[in-house]
Design a protein around this motif. Structure first.
Motif, mmCIF file in Angstrom:
data_model
loop_
_atom_site.group_PDB
_atom_site.id
_atom_site.type_symbol
_atom_site.label_atom_id
_atom_site.label_comp_id
_atom_site.label_asym_id
_atom_site.label_seq_id
_atom_site.Cartn_x
_atom_site.Cartn_y
_atom_site.Cartn_z
ATOM 1 N N PHE A 77 0.805 -1.218 0.000
ATOM 2 C CA PHE A 77 0.000 0.000 0.000
ATOM 3 C C PHE A 77 0.838 1.268 0.000
ATOM 4 N N ALA A 78 2.116 1.152 -0.364
ATOM 5 C CA ALA A 78 2.996 2.325 -0.344
ATOM 6 C C ALA A 78 2.522 3.389 -1.333
ATOM 7 N N GLU A 79 2.161 2.972 -2.543
ATOM 8 C CA GLU A 79 1.725 3.939 -3.553
ATOM 9 C C GLU A 79 0.403 4.581 -3.157
ATOM 10 N N LEU A 80 -0.495 3.777 -2.610
ATOM 11 C CA LEU A 80 -1.770 4.320 -2.135
ATOM 12 C C LEU A 80 -1.540 5.329 -1.023
ATOM 13 N N ALA A 81 -0.638 4.989 -0.100
ATOM 14 C CA ALA A 81 -0.316 5.912 0.987
ATOM 15 C C ALA A 81 0.296 7.198 0.448
ATOM 16 N N ARG A 126 -0.270 8.629 -2.488
ATOM 17 C CA ARG A 126 -1.321 9.462 -3.078
ATOM 18 C C ARG A 126 -2.183 10.116 -2.008
ATOM 19 N N ARG A 127 -2.500 9.359 -0.970
ATOM 20 C CA ARG A 127 -3.331 9.905 0.100
ATOM 21 C C ARG A 127 -2.613 11.031 0.839
ATOM 22 N N LEU A 128 -1.326 10.819 1.112
ATOM 23 C CA LEU A 128 -0.564 11.847 1.828
ATOM 24 C C LEU A 128 -0.420 13.121 0.990
ATOM 25 N N ILE A 129 -0.171 12.945 -0.304
ATOM 26 C CA ILE A 129 -0.041 14.102 -1.182
ATOM 27 C C ILE A 129 -1.367 14.845 -1.272
ATOM 28 N N ALA A 130 -2.461 14.083 -1.368
ATOM 29 C CA ALA A 130 -3.778 14.716 -1.417
ATOM 30 C C ALA A 130 -4.074 15.466 -0.128
ATOM 31 N N LEU A 174 9.293 15.132 -0.729
ATOM 32 C CA LEU A 174 9.670 14.397 0.483
ATOM 33 C C LEU A 174 8.940 13.058 0.550
ATOM 34 N N ILE A 175 7.641 13.083 0.319
ATOM 35 C CA ILE A 175 6.847 11.854 0.369
ATOM 36 C C ILE A 175 7.289 10.890 -0.725
ATOM 37 N N GLY A 176 7.550 11.413 -1.924
ATOM 38 C CA GLY A 176 8.001 10.566 -3.024
ATOM 39 C C GLY A 176 9.330 9.886 -2.731
ATOM 40 N N ALA A 177 10.244 10.614 -2.098
ATOM 41 C CA ALA A 177 11.552 10.040 -1.764
ATOM 42 C C ALA A 177 11.417 8.946 -0.720
ATOM 43 N N LEU A 178 10.528 9.156 0.247
ATOM 44 C CA LEU A 178 10.311 8.130 1.266
ATOM 45 C C LEU A 178 9.769 6.843 0.652
ATOM 46 N N VAL A 179 8.794 6.994 -0.227
ATOM 47 C CA VAL A 179 8.213 5.816 -0.879
ATOM 48 C C VAL A 179 9.245 5.120 -1.755
ATOM 49 N N LYS A 180 10.059 5.904 -2.459
ATOM 50 C CA LYS A 180 11.086 5.320 -3.322
ATOM 51 C C LYS A 180 12.099 4.514 -2.508
ATOM 52 N N GLY A 181 12.410 5.002 -1.317
ATOM 53 C CA GLY A 181 13.360 4.284 -0.472
ATOM 54 C C GLY A 181 12.833 2.961 0.037
#
Length: 252
Positions: A90-94, A96-100, A116-123
């Motif tokens: 659910f990383a991608e879903l999280a 999108r939700r956080l960005i929204a 910041l959120i994108g980098a965390l998910v990428k890691g």
């Protein structure tokens, strides 16, 4: 030297050296902590099962540790399972939700937050691969096996006055791993206290001898690396100015 607060230094150093966002390495740090919690929980579970099936007498000072430890094992394993499933599926879903949810921020801050959120998910993308996830688990097992070997080597120096088997070493590690949660900068803290408690309560070792064992164990597994670690940190570019930049780097 600074206890748990210094955990954020190595993500910064790796980010600078490899020219990747600090947040991506903070995500790797999070993964390491999740697998450390998993291994420590499994080890403590082994300890509790071993003690319950043996005739080892547990004194009143350690009884509360066993009771609390049982709750810790169940809770920590549940946390690890939920965390891994969430990060894996659910990383991608999280993201999108956080960005929204951050949409109300001004454009300047929204752009930084999105990055910041994108980098965390990428890691965290590594655990989406079955082979990578298995490899992380294998590395964790090897790392803890090496720690057990260090403990065993220290115990061999005390043969004749303190006689610990490999199972005893694992029992000691199980308690000490959770005692390490309590950290005093430059001193350590909980590891020495728990090691002394286990040696005196479970194995009937004299307090002064248990203190000597615990201090030598702490010295060889922690203090010995400090001069080398500080030298390498300076070589890699760590200084007070760069430490002050860690927070700034995380959002740029």
């Amino acid at each position: 030297l600074f206890g748990r607060a210094a955990d954020f230094v190595w993500p910064y150093l790796i980010a600078v050296k490899e020219k990747v966002p600090v947040t991506s390495q903070l995500a790797c740090w999070l993964l390491e902590r999740i697998f450390d919690l998993l291994m420590a929980s499994l080890l403590l579970g082994f300890v509790l099962a071993r003690l319950q099936s043996s005739d080892v007498h547990v004194g009143p000072k350690l009884a509360w540790v066993l009771t609390f430890g049982g709750k810790i094992v169940g809770t920590s394993c549940a946390i690890v399972l939920v965390a891994l499933l969430s990060l894996r599926h659910f990383a991608e879903l999280a993201r999108r939700r956080l960005i929204a949810a951050a949409g109300w921020l001004p454009a300047r801050w929204f752009g930084r937050t999105e990055k910041l959120i994108g980098a965390l998910v990428k890691g965290l993308e590594s655990i989406r691969s079955d082979s990578a996830l298995l490899l992380i688990f294998v590395y964790s097992v090897l790392e803890w096996a090496l720690i057990a070997l260090c403990y065993w080597c220290v115990a061999q120096a005390f043969v004749g006055v303190i006689n610990l088997t490999i199972v005893d070493i694992l029992i000691l590690m199980g308690f000490v791993s959770f005692g390490g949660v309590i950290q005093i900068p430059g001193v350590g803290g909980g590891t020495q206290v728990v090691a002394i408690l286990v040696l005196t309560e479970l194995y009937g070792i004299r307090v002064e001898l248990a203190m000597t064992f615990a201090l030598i164990l702490w010295t060889l597994t922690f203090v010995a690396i400090v001069p080398v670690g500080l030298g390498l940190a300076v070589k890699e570019g760590l200084d007070w100015h760069s430490l002050r930049q860690i927070g700034r780097e995380a959002v740029e």
